[in-house]
Design an enzyme around this catalytic site. Structure first.
Site: not given
Ligand code: OAD
Length: 242
Positions: A119, A147, A213
């Site tokens: 990303h 730029c 998770n």
């Molecule tokens: P999310 O914010 O959607 O999900 C975070 C996940 O981490 C959740 O499932 C939580 O339960 C888990 N979590 C939180 N704290 C934790 C911890 N200490 N240990 C283990 N798990 C934990 O984030 P992403 O899945 O990364 O995209 O989101 C995917 C994409 O959506 C991001 O890269 C971003 C966002 O919109 C873009 O910006 C393109």
């Protein structure tokens, strides 16, 4: 959970080819806000106002302010034990691929040598005029950074909703998912594609898939082991000798 942890630890210890797919939960314990869930960035902001090419076209100052705020916040954050464990895993294994959705750069700070930042990165800026992209860690950017070469407007080097991921990076991520013997899926809500389906690809190709998770995700039913807890607690345990 202890049995599951043991099973995951044993599979990881035997594996020669490992891939990890990381999400915002990996950086949560470093103080970086996640996107979804309580306190997540998308609780108070709409992605379509801040993280799309259209939003940037409409109001680049607003979008840049949000990214500057995130850059400042993250500049004060340090890698946590989850990042450090992943860097250690890379040192131990001949074939290890770290695929991350995180744009904060904390994997590299922890010592990971070649994270696939699918990303993009908050610390890279890309020119809308000439396409030049380079690292820029300044925290005192002007409201609308320009730029140095062509004077065009710079944008954050991240992937926005509606944009394609870098083809080469994604190809390498798919290859790692297909080739790995163990895949760790850590701290991702598994709702954003195509990243979310990398875990299923690994599973279909025969990998042992371990999810780490705080809670169940859409992937949980398909993985071999789901370890519920904080990534910073569980990853060091996964690497510890049996
Ligand atoms: P999310 O914010 O959607 O999900 C975070 C996940 O981490 C959740 O499932 C939580 O339960 C888990 N979590 C939180 N704290 C934790 C911890 N200490 N240990 C283990 N798990 C934990 O984030 P992403 O899945 O990364 O995209 O989101 C995917 C994409 O959506 C991001 O890269 C971003 C966002 O919109 C873009 O910006 C393109």
């Amino acid at each position: 959970m202890p049995d599951d942890l043991e099973r995951a630890r044993a599979r990881l210890a035997q594996a020669r080819r490992v891939a990890a797919l990381c999400g915002a939960g990996v950086s949560a314990e470093s103080g970086v806000p996640t996107f979804r869930g309580p306190g997540g960035l998308w609780e108070n902001h709409r992605p379509e106002d801040l993280a799309t090419p259209q939003a940037f076209g409409r109001d680049p100052v607003l979008v840049w302010r949000w990214y500057q705020w995130r850059r400042e916040l993250i500049s004060r954050c340090q890698p946590n034990p989850a990042h450090l464990a992943l860097a250690e895993l890379e040192r131990r294994l001949a074939e290890f691929t770290l695929i991350t959705q995180n744009v904060d750069g904390l994997h590299s700070l922890a010592g990971s040598r070649a994270p696939l930042e699918i990303h993009g990165s908050l610390w890279r800026l890309r020119c809308l005029g000439c396409g030049d992209e380079r690292e820029d860690r300044r925290l005192d950017l002007p409201d609308l950074p320009r730029c140095g070469a062509c004077g065009g407007l710079l944008r954050p080097g991240v992937v926005w909703f509606g944009e394609n991921l870098d083809h080469d990076l994604l190809e390498r991520a798919w290859q790692a998912a297909e080739a790995c013997q163990v895949m760790l899926v850590i701290g991702t809500s598994a709702v954003v594609q195509p990243a979310a389906s990398l875990a299923c690809t690994a599973k279909r190709a025969g990998a042992f898939v371990v999810e780490v998770n705080l809670e169940a995700t859409p992937n949980t039913g398909q993985v071999d082991v789901s370890l519920l807890g904080r990534a910073g607690d569980i990853l060091p345990l996964l690497l510890a000798p049996a």
